[in-house]
Design a protein around this motif. Structure first.
Motif, PDB file in Angstrom:
ATOM      1  N   PRO A   1       0.879  -1.002   0.001  1.00 23.37           N
ATOM      2  CA  PRO A   1       0.083  -0.044  -0.144  1.00 23.37           C
ATOM      3  C   PRO A   1       0.846   1.051  -0.320  1.00 23.37           C
ATOM      4  CG  PRO A   1       0.193  -0.530   2.064  1.00 23.37           C
ATOM      5  CD  PRO A   1       0.468  -1.723   1.492  1.00 23.37           C
ATOM      6  N   GLU A   2       2.269   0.933   0.137  1.00 24.73           N
ATOM      7  CA  GLU A   2       3.112   2.612  -0.001  1.00 24.73           C
ATOM      8  C   GLU A   2       3.588   2.411  -0.696  1.00 24.73           C
ATOM      9  OE1 GLU A   2       5.403  -1.161   0.482  1.00 24.73           O
ATOM     10  OE2 GLU A   2       3.988  -0.902   1.188  1.00 24.73           O
ATOM     11  N   TRP A   3       3.271   1.901  -2.199  1.00 24.10           N
ATOM     12  CA  TRP A   3       4.058   2.008  -3.003  1.00 24.10           C
ATOM     13  C   TRP A   3       3.146   3.134  -4.058  1.00 24.10           C
ATOM     14  CZ3 TRP A   3       5.650  -3.218  -5.097  1.00 24.10           C
ATOM     15  CH2 TRP A   3       6.919  -3.753  -4.376  1.00 24.10           C
ATOM     16  N   MET A   4       2.959   3.955  -5.120  1.00 21.10           N
ATOM     17  CA  MET A   4       2.290   4.804  -5.646  1.00 21.10           C
ATOM     18  C   MET A   4       1.307   4.543  -6.700  1.00 21.10           C
ATOM     19  SD  MET A   4       4.111   8.900  -5.812  1.00 21.10           S
ATOM     20  CE  MET A   4       2.655  10.025  -7.039  1.00 21.10           C
ATOM     21  N   TYR A   5       2.111   3.557  -7.467  1.00 23.08           N
ATOM     22  CA  TYR A   5       1.883   2.324  -8.492  1.00 23.08           C
ATOM     23  C   TYR A   5       1.189   1.663  -8.539  1.00 23.08           C
ATOM     24  CZ  TYR A   5       3.827   6.764  -9.541  1.00 23.08           C
ATOM     25  OH  TYR A   5       4.258   8.029 -10.010  1.00 23.08           O
ATOM     26  N   ALA A   6       0.480   0.244  -9.889  1.00 19.84           N
ATOM     27  CA  ALA A   6      -0.054  -0.790  -9.284  1.00 19.84           C
ATOM     28  C   ALA A   6       1.785  -1.688  -9.991  1.00 19.84           C
ATOM     29  CB  ALA A   6      -0.551  -1.079  -9.791  1.00 19.84           C
ATOM     30  N   GLY A   7       1.820  -2.128  -8.774  1.00 21.47           N
ATOM     31  CA  GLY A   7       3.244  -2.931  -8.812  1.00 21.47           C
ATOM     32  C   GLY A   7       4.863  -2.441  -8.427  1.00 21.47           C
ATOM     33  N   GLY A   8       5.080  -1.382  -8.054  1.00 22.85           N
ATOM     34  CA  GLY A   8       6.036  -0.701  -7.484  1.00 22.85           C
ATOM     35  C   GLY A   8       5.977   0.641  -7.362  1.00 22.85           C
ATOM     36  N   ASP A   9       7.344   0.804  -7.110  1.00 18.47           N
ATOM     37  CA  ASP A   9       7.568   2.584  -6.984  1.00 18.47           C
ATOM     38  C   ASP A   9       7.898   3.749  -7.372  1.00 18.47           C
ATOM     39  OD1 ASP A   9       6.131   4.741  -5.017  1.00 18.47           O
ATOM     40  OD2 ASP A   9       7.908   4.457  -3.714  1.00 18.47           O
ATOM     41  N   LYS A  10       8.477   2.830  -9.072  1.00 18.89           N
ATOM     42  CA  LYS A  10       9.137   3.622  -9.873  1.00 18.89           C
ATOM     43  C   LYS A  10       7.760   4.013 -10.950  1.00 18.89           C
ATOM     44  CE  LYS A  10      12.502   4.162 -12.887  1.00 18.89           C
ATOM     45  NZ  LYS A  10      14.099   3.637 -12.915  1.00 18.89           N
ATOM     46  N   ALA A  11       7.310   4.436 -11.002  1.00 18.29           N
ATOM     47  CA  ALA A  11       6.143   4.165 -12.116  1.00 18.29           C
ATOM     48  C   ALA A  11       6.966   3.676 -14.153  1.00 18.29           C
ATOM     49  CB  ALA A  11       5.816   5.776 -13.355  1.00 18.29           C
ATOM     50  N   SER A  12       7.746   4.424 -14.177  1.00 15.25           N
ATOM     51  CA  SER A  12       8.553   3.509 -15.270  1.00 15.25           C
ATOM     52  C   SER A  12       8.305   1.752 -15.512  1.00 15.25           C
ATOM     53  CB  SER A  12       9.414   3.859 -16.104  1.00 15.25           C
ATOM     54  OG  SER A  12      10.453   3.733 -15.297  1.00 15.25           O
ATOM     55  N   ASP A  13       8.534   1.372 -14.417  1.00 17.61           N
ATOM     56  CA  ASP A  13       8.821  -0.137 -14.576  1.00 17.61           C
ATOM     57  C   ASP A  13       7.385  -0.522 -14.445  1.00 17.61           C
ATOM     58  OD1 ASP A  13      11.509   0.169 -13.544  1.00 17.61           O
ATOM     59  OD2 ASP A  13      10.988  -0.093 -11.338  1.00 17.61           O
ATOM     60  N   VAL A  14       6.447  -0.466 -14.090  1.00 21.85           N
ATOM     61  CA  VAL A  14       5.132  -1.268 -14.319  1.00 21.85           C
ATOM     62  C   VAL A  14       4.138  -0.782 -14.595  1.00 21.85           C
ATOM     63  CG1 VAL A  14       5.753  -1.474 -11.461  1.00 21.85           C
ATOM     64  CG2 VAL A  14       4.605   0.239 -12.373  1.00 21.85           C
ATOM     65  N   ALA A  15       4.348   0.980 -15.387  1.00 23.75           N
ATOM     66  CA  ALA A  15       2.939   1.204 -16.134  1.00 23.75           C
ATOM     67  C   ALA A  15       3.147   2.005 -17.632  1.00 23.75           C
ATOM     68  CB  ALA A  15       2.415   2.737 -15.909  1.00 23.75           C
ATOM     69  N   VAL A  16       2.273   1.630 -18.470  1.00 26.59           N
ATOM     70  CA  VAL A  16       2.538   2.648 -19.971  1.00 26.59           C
ATOM     71  C   VAL A  16       1.904   3.724 -19.888  1.00 26.59           C
ATOM     72  CG1 VAL A  16       2.153   2.000 -22.240  1.00 26.59           C
ATOM     73  CG2 VAL A  16       2.824   0.219 -21.311  1.00 26.59           C
ATOM     74  N   PHE A  17       3.054   4.614 -20.065  1.00 22.20           N
ATOM     75  CA  PHE A  17       2.297   5.952 -20.335  1.00 22.20           C
ATOM     76  C   PHE A  17       3.137   7.512 -20.773  1.00 22.20           C
ATOM     77  CE2 PHE A  17       5.322   5.697 -16.455  1.00 22.20           C
ATOM     78  CZ  PHE A  17       6.002   6.967 -16.589  1.00 22.20           C
ATOM     79  N   GLY A  18       2.573   8.319 -21.411  1.00 24.33           N
ATOM     80  CA  GLY A  18       3.167   9.305 -21.009  1.00 24.33           C
ATOM     81  C   GLY A  18       3.994   9.097 -23.130  1.00 24.33           C
ATOM     82  N   ILE A  19       2.558   8.321 -23.990  1.00 26.69           N
ATOM     83  CA  ILE A  19       3.501   7.781 -25.333  1.00 26.69           C
ATOM     84  C   ILE A  19       1.653   7.792 -26.016  1.00 26.69           C
ATOM     85  CG2 ILE A  19       5.134   6.056 -24.706  1.00 26.69           C
ATOM     86  CD1 ILE A  19       3.648   4.124 -25.149  1.00 26.69           C
ATOM     87  N   ASN A  20       1.970   7.374 -27.435  1.00 24.05           N
ATOM     88  CA  ASN A  20       1.054   7.648 -28.456  1.00 24.05           C
ATOM     89  C   ASN A  20       0.651   6.749 -29.028  1.00 24.05           C
ATOM     90  OD1 ASN A  20       1.310  10.429 -28.808  1.00 24.05           O
ATOM     91  ND2 ASN A  20       3.180  10.482 -30.374  1.00 24.05           N
ATOM     92  N   ASP A  21       0.411   5.135 -28.022  1.00 24.08           N
ATOM     93  CA  ASP A  21      -0.100   4.551 -28.668  1.00 24.08           C
ATOM     94  C   ASP A  21       0.366   3.356 -27.413  1.00 24.08           C
ATOM     95  OD1 ASP A  21      -1.350   2.325 -29.442  1.00 24.08           O
ATOM     96  OD2 ASP A  21       0.588   2.308 -31.688  1.00 24.08           O
TER      97      ASP A  21
END
Length: 203
Positions: free
Chosen positions: A111-131
């Protein structure tokens, strides 16, 4: 078995439908019942202030979002139509997650992590791109569920007739919009390339 799922196939089912639904059900991950602190005191999205929530019943949540081959620009009403069809064909109770169920599953174990699966967005999330990217292109969370943060945002069952709540952010979102606590809304009749669905199965 405690985590077994028994399907009562309808006579309407084709062999192709059976194959697709079996694969879908096999990707359902058991989410235990429990209590967690939902929300954040950060200023983000529509606001989601911290409060304690108890989910008294376990449920299954799909390991993956429905892929682009299975949907394209799906509205909230389209989700309901698909859920009705799946329920009729299988005898199982499918639905969209509530915001509480979604956030509980997304933050489960850490519950301390900001993102689902980690505290570093780039490890767990696809974001800031066009597809979009493949549904398993990033690390899963503690329940082995992928892309709860980013890729496509996900419809929930919460909201009203005018706006339904959407969680998780999409591949086009900024980093602060793919946290497990970020919440936004969209018109239920709007099909968007940025919003998809993740099925929940009531145990």
């Amino acid at each position: 078995k405690r985590d077994s799922i028994h399907i009562q196939w309808s006579n309407e089912c084709s062999l192709q439908q059976i194959r697709v639904i079996k694969q879908l059900v096999n990707n359902m991950m058991l989410v235990p019942a429990g209590t967690f602190v939902m929300g954040t005191d950060r200023e983000e999205g529509l606001g989601n202030p911290t409060h304690e929530v108890t989910l008294e019943h376990e449920f299954y949540l799909c390991k993956f979002e429905l892929t682009e081959r299975e949907w394209n620009d799906i509205s909230w009403y389209d989700c309901q139509n698909l859920i009705g069809t799946l329920t009729r064909l299988t005898g199982l109770t499918f639905t969209l997650p509530s915001e509480e169920q979604w956030e509980y599953a997304a933050s489960y174990g850490h519950p301390e992590w900001m993102y689902a699966g980690g505290d570093k967005a780039s490890d767990v999330a696809v974001f800031g791109i066009n597809d979009k990217q493949d549904v398993n292109s990033k690390m899963p969370n503690a329940l082995d569920i992928y892309c709860l943060s980013g890729n496509v945002a996900e419809w929930t069952n919460d909201g009203n007739e005018i706006r339904k709540r959407v969680r998780g952010g999409s591949y086009h979102s900024e980093e602060e919009e793919v946290t497990v606590t970020f919440t936004e809304s969209a018109s239920p009749d709007m099909g968007s390339m940025y919003i998809g669905m993740r099925l929940l199965l009531i145990k």
